[in-house]
Design a protein around this motif. Sequence first.
Motif: not given
Lengths: 371, 98
Positions: B3, B21, B88
């Motif tokens: 991510r 992604r 992320p």
Amino acid sequence: MSGVRVLVGTRKGAFILTSDGKRDDWTVDGPHFGGWEIYHLTGSPAEPDRLYASQSGGWFGQLIQRSDDGGRTWETVGNDFAYSGEVGQHLWYDGTPRPWEFKRIWHLEPSRHDPDTVYAGGEDAALYLTTDGAQKWSELTALRQHPTGPSWQPGAGGMCLHTILLDPADRDRIYVAISAAGAFRSDDAGASWLPINKGLRSGEIPDTDSEVGHCVHRLAQHPSRPDTLFMQKHWDVMRTDDAGANWREVSGDLPTDFGFPIAVHAHEPETIYVVPITSDSLHYPPEGKLRVYRSRTGGEHWEPLTEGLPQSHCYVNVLRDAMAVDTLDPCGVYFGTTGGQVYHSADGGDTWAPIVRDLPGVLSVEVQVLP
Amino acid sequence: MIRVVLPAHLKNLAHVTGEVRVEVAGPPTQREVLDALEAAYPMLLGTIRDRHSGKRRPFVRFYACELDLSNESPDDPLPEEVVAGKEPFIVLGAMAGG
């Protein structure tokens, strides 16, 4: 009736101003690329709906955008601006050598004949060319590798190649100007370059008549007189009538001959426009009065154009790429200010009105006349 | 799947709204993630890393798992949580200005 499209690059995005040929009522569209510096936004003379934008910023670098529909939609195209071959060194502000380092594209100059062919002027000074609609760029290295290159120094705004003139009569002839190296001419499509600074006298450099080192702010040319160029230098308004072989000063009775832009009337090759600025340390109009000066004699004799422009408490600047003319009759004249105003005159400069007042600081103004 | 959170300007440029992604072929590293990101969104080429040196642009930072990874080697493995998709990899523009 013809339409007019004014392309405005600002410190925080691009704006597109449109009107019909009367130039009374305007539509303002934007910002495009909000938050980014748009050093230059321009259109192809060969295909007016093909637009190119130089988009940059301190965080994320240089991008080039292309539109094929007059600015309604945009495509991010090539941004690989490399120095080809040996990078070399130029002089830094303090006189020490420093390698060329790419920072941004100041100016895009599309070919008159081919919408896919565009020249780009960079900082640190270099000239690039694309022939595929800005997907790939290649450097015309002979300019940066000119024997005088190691002695070039940046002006206060950086060592930028800010002006590109493609000769209307000779496809192989190109003029460029670099702050603070001077003006150069190529007669072989960029394969070799000649400094054309004879007659410029610059009090800011030790040898006032040096071959290079002059802080040229802008060049302008009328298509019908390709060997005549007008120049706004750091100080002095200059002209040449022999393609840059010799320059002479035509500042004449201007209140100050410091300034940035210079433009030529579309139909009168001896009518030119400048915006005098107080000095190199005071980048605003003298006496707080925003005045365009017009010469109908190719320089020397100038008249102030004030009607519709602020005549008190005005302390904006007009940057070098922020003045343009249209080709309608009467000729329209346009300029943008660091205060975010875009002014236009639909009568050759006699009267002025703002198109828009509160944009971000204006970096560039171009005009297209549409069928 | 890694991510990636992009700053607003780069989201606009890439025409995305939320996280993106990317899938990397080898062990996830900064370099692998950024290579995959630029392959998926070529308009980002040159905006995060210099196109020629590959170096992070000076005002771009990389964060993950409350760590500043900006000055880590681009070939170091990314944290397990990033590799597992739990956290992320954040690209952001450094605070600057006045």
